[in-house]
Design an enzyme around this catalytic site. Sequence first.
Site, mmCIF file in Angstrom:
data_model
loop_
_atom_site.group_PDB
_atom_site.id
_atom_site.type_symbol
_atom_site.label_atom_id
_atom_site.label_comp_id
_atom_site.label_asym_id
_atom_site.label_seq_id
_atom_site.Cartn_x
_atom_site.Cartn_y
_atom_site.Cartn_z
ATOM 1 N N ASP A 152 0.798 -1.132 0.005
ATOM 2 C CA ASP A 152 0.024 -0.006 -0.017
ATOM 3 C C ASP A 152 0.792 1.234 0.095
ATOM 4 O O ASP A 152 1.637 1.541 -0.926
ATOM 5 C CB ASP A 152 -1.102 -0.072 1.191
ATOM 6 C CG ASP A 152 -1.970 0.933 1.112
ATOM 7 O OD1 ASP A 152 -3.083 0.752 0.319
ATOM 8 O OD2 ASP A 152 -1.774 2.053 2.081
ATOM 9 N N ARG A 153 0.837 2.263 0.764
ATOM 10 C CA ARG A 153 1.328 3.316 1.070
ATOM 11 C C ARG A 153 3.162 3.120 1.058
ATOM 12 O O ARG A 153 4.036 3.878 0.424
ATOM 13 C CB ARG A 153 1.047 4.383 2.230
ATOM 14 C CG ARG A 153 -0.213 4.477 2.226
ATOM 15 C CD ARG A 153 -0.907 5.088 1.063
ATOM 16 N NE ARG A 153 -0.489 6.554 0.803
ATOM 17 C CZ ARG A 153 -0.853 7.179 -0.395
ATOM 18 N NH1 ARG A 153 -1.868 6.498 -1.382
ATOM 19 N NH2 ARG A 153 -0.696 8.434 -0.768
ATOM 20 N N HIS B 127 -7.369 -6.799 0.293
ATOM 21 C CA HIS B 127 -6.263 -5.750 0.109
ATOM 22 C C HIS B 127 -5.064 -5.986 1.176
ATOM 23 O O HIS B 127 -3.923 -5.726 0.877
ATOM 24 C CB HIS B 127 -6.838 -4.306 0.514
ATOM 25 C CG HIS B 127 -5.962 -3.266 0.416
ATOM 26 N ND1 HIS B 127 -5.206 -2.814 -0.823
ATOM 27 C CD2 HIS B 127 -5.454 -2.510 1.342
ATOM 28 C CE1 HIS B 127 -4.364 -1.914 -0.404
ATOM 29 N NE2 HIS B 127 -4.396 -1.404 0.803
ATOM 30 N N HIS C 28 -11.444 6.892 -0.233
ATOM 31 C CA HIS C 28 -10.731 7.500 0.441
ATOM 32 C C HIS C 28 -9.670 8.332 0.077
ATOM 33 O O HIS C 28 -8.989 9.344 0.582
ATOM 34 C CB HIS C 28 -9.937 6.473 1.487
ATOM 35 C CG HIS C 28 -9.291 5.544 1.026
ATOM 36 N ND1 HIS C 28 -9.506 4.594 0.000
ATOM 37 C CD2 HIS C 28 -7.925 5.354 1.175
ATOM 38 C CE1 HIS C 28 -8.632 3.730 -0.677
ATOM 39 N NE2 HIS C 28 -7.502 4.221 0.107
ATOM 40 N N TYR D 222 -1.856 11.378 2.038
ATOM 41 C CA TYR D 222 -2.564 11.698 0.839
ATOM 42 C C TYR D 222 -2.630 12.712 0.352
ATOM 43 O O TYR D 222 -2.851 12.896 -1.115
ATOM 44 C CB TYR D 222 -4.022 10.979 1.215
ATOM 45 C CG TYR D 222 -4.067 9.405 1.372
ATOM 46 C CD1 TYR D 222 -4.694 8.730 0.332
ATOM 47 C CD2 TYR D 222 -3.785 9.047 2.902
ATOM 48 C CE1 TYR D 222 -4.707 7.557 0.397
ATOM 49 C CE2 TYR D 222 -3.920 7.260 2.541
ATOM 50 C CZ TYR D 222 -4.435 6.621 1.611
ATOM 51 O OH TYR D 222 -4.458 5.225 1.694
#
Length: 299
Positions: free
Chosen positions: A108-109, A278, A153, A217
């Site tokens: 992910d990030r 995920h 999101h 984000y």
Amino acid sequence: MARSIFPGYEHRLLPVGDERISVHVGGSGRPLLLLHGYPQNHATWLKLAEPLARDFTCVIADLPGYGASSIPADSPDHEGFSKRRMAALLSSAMASLGYPAFSIMGHDRGARVAYRMALDHADKIRSVIIIEVIPTGDMWEAFNAEMAMKAYHWPFLAQPSPLPETLIAADPVFYLNWTLRSWTKGDSLDVFNSQSLQSYRQQMSDPTRVHAMCEDYRAGASVDRHLDLADKSIGARISAPLLFVWSKHGFPAATGDPLGLWQAWAATLSGAEIDSGHFMPEENPDALLAAALPFLTAG
């Protein structure tokens, strides 16, 4: 050094300039940097820390702003939370541990920091594993109605402060539980270790950490996207071998051809689709390990 939540690991706070990077270090063998995603922290890797430590010296880090790492200063352009800056901080942290070159696995990030590091610090990255993301610029371009509903999101957290921070603060544990559960394959929190859940809930209940996650984000919608678009325009490619691992039910799969998107970015690319939601390191760690080990030990 302090005791780590990972058996056999040590927890350290590494000074990098005016900031600090929290890492858990354990195992033996070639160095491997592990980076978590949102809305998580180092506890993402609880199920994989022990098996990976059999073959590698694992450095499990908190991204800047997350976990116990320091929170970067705000700036109008969100540069403090750019993946380029995070990559530079983490690369320096690895060098301070005595690892000028290493492999990296990010979810992910953390995967966004991983591929930016592979682009900006090519001489330091031996191999890179990307879990459950496509490049940031490509992700924004993939936003149709279906993707917008699935990945709501992205634009929500990128809204100007303090809008998302204020709304999340109304019930941070509800928001976290909803987010985690809705991104799993089985719509359940049962896949998460209780210690991990406690850590994630504590983090989401800290307004300074929530703000940091939103800034992450905001950087993704601005400086990170612009960096990707600039690199794409000149055909920049990751020279280190890259393994892309995605789930059948996650965000990249919604693009239709996630492996094809990475072909434009990687000189040497391989891929594996795993039956998971995920949160692959927690939902199906065995399948992830089966895909990662041969790749990391090759060559």
